[in-house]
Design an enzyme around this catalytic site. Sequence first.
Site, PDB file in Angstrom:
ATOM      1  N   ASP A 223       0.861  -1.190   0.000  1.00  0.00           N
ATOM      2  CA  ASP A 223       0.000   0.000   0.000  1.00  0.00           C
ATOM      3  C   ASP A 223       0.892   1.232   0.000  1.00  0.00           C
ATOM      4  O   ASP A 223       2.017   1.177  -0.493  1.00  0.00           O
ATOM      5  CB  ASP A 223      -0.961  -0.037   1.188  1.00  0.00           C
ATOM      6  CG  ASP A 223      -2.302   0.638   0.889  1.00  0.00           C
ATOM      7  OD1 ASP A 223      -2.281   1.848   0.626  1.00  0.00           O
ATOM      8  OD2 ASP A 223      -3.344  -0.041   0.902  1.00  0.00           O
ATOM      9  N   HIS A 246       2.291   2.034  -3.130  1.00  0.00           N
ATOM     10  CA  HIS A 246       1.383   2.975  -3.799  1.00  0.00           C
ATOM     11  C   HIS A 246       1.875   4.410  -3.734  1.00  0.00           C
ATOM     12  O   HIS A 246       1.122   5.331  -4.018  1.00  0.00           O
ATOM     13  CB  HIS A 246      -0.019   2.876  -3.185  1.00  0.00           C
ATOM     14  CG  HIS A 246      -0.687   1.554  -3.426  1.00  0.00           C
ATOM     15  ND1 HIS A 246      -1.954   1.270  -2.963  1.00  0.00           N
ATOM     16  CD2 HIS A 246      -0.268   0.442  -4.072  1.00  0.00           C
ATOM     17  CE1 HIS A 246      -2.285   0.032  -3.317  1.00  0.00           C
ATOM     18  NE2 HIS A 246      -1.275  -0.488  -3.979  1.00  0.00           N
TER      19      HIS A 246
END
Length: 397
Positions: A223, A246
């Site tokens: 993430d 991310h």
Amino acid sequence: MVVQPMTYRVLSLLPFLFFLHIQLLPAGATTTYNVVTLGAKGDGKSDSTMPFLSAWDSACGSDHPATVYVPPGTYLLGKTMFSGPCKNGAITFRIDGTLVAPSDYRVLGSAANWLIFDRVSGVSIYGGTLDGQGTGLWACKMSGQNCPTGATTLEFSNSNNIFVGGLTSLNSQMFHIVINNCNNVKVQGTKVSASRNSPNTDGIHVSSSSGVMILNSRIGTGDDCISIGPGTTNLWIQNIACGPGHGISIGSLGKDLNEAGVQNVTVNTVTFTGTENGVRIKTWAKPSSAFVRGVLFQHATMVNVQNPIIISQNYCPDNKNCPDQVSGVRISDVTYQDIHGSSGTEVAVEFDCSKEYPCSGITLEDVNLTYENKAAEASCVNAGGSASGLVKPSSCF
């Protein structure tokens, strides 16, 4: 002569102010509490939660600076809360070993966090490895079963004057490190590692906090490498290697109608490698009082990043609770300076802003991004700003 905005000049004082804080910590004799002496076993099998809490209680109750020492070895800990307030403002954790969570993810899966420091001041952590053993929970989530949410590995909440140096966090069930409602926190030389397929394993998450510095760290997760939540002010991020993951994200913001904003954020000298995003601002597509302003992204290198520069204000997962609405989050005074490298998609710069509250004061300075060694594209929707120096792809303002 170029005059920096006041917000950036204020942020530049943060390293000095934190150094000053360290220098002003109370001096005097330090008492050391060895967790092994208090009954902990570094065999990776025996539950050492109580000896760790006993060491903390002694250190917290001391009138003088105190150290909790963790010798080499592997120590199994259940959910552990190190609570304050304490009698002294100088407690050091020196960790020469590894702290490991229970292998059965159900033990901590609904506990919100594994290790938490709450209402403390002047705590420093040096070294050590935290192994959240999250792979079992990741597999459960990816299989579509009914799984617990998972636990954050290390959280600081309602605390001040915190230092974390040389720590490694591996395979957290959820977020690795959370800084919530804190002031004056410095995290440096940290390594965070989890599989690129691990869900919701943000590296470092900051929310409702001020005066946080994240320096000289390497973060790879499934993430966000670093996520910045509501109420964050005066945040300094520098010299970070991000990937996989991310990227570095402000948001998601605007989930709630009455929500604090984010301001005075500097992200300086970061390399993104193979990440989904580079520098991102993301908001929900629904009414909110939140805002983003006074942000500087500078000296960033992108290596095959899917979305190197992106503002997305139409976040509405599964079209639930927000379809056919627009974001109320106001975004202004955001500067992208010396951003270069390669995009993994043709659109390297995307500003998809709110129809009701368009982005304003967006500045591009010396941006050079390519796609497959060719010119990339830029896309602007409801965004206004300016460009200076070499800007590729060409500005869409």
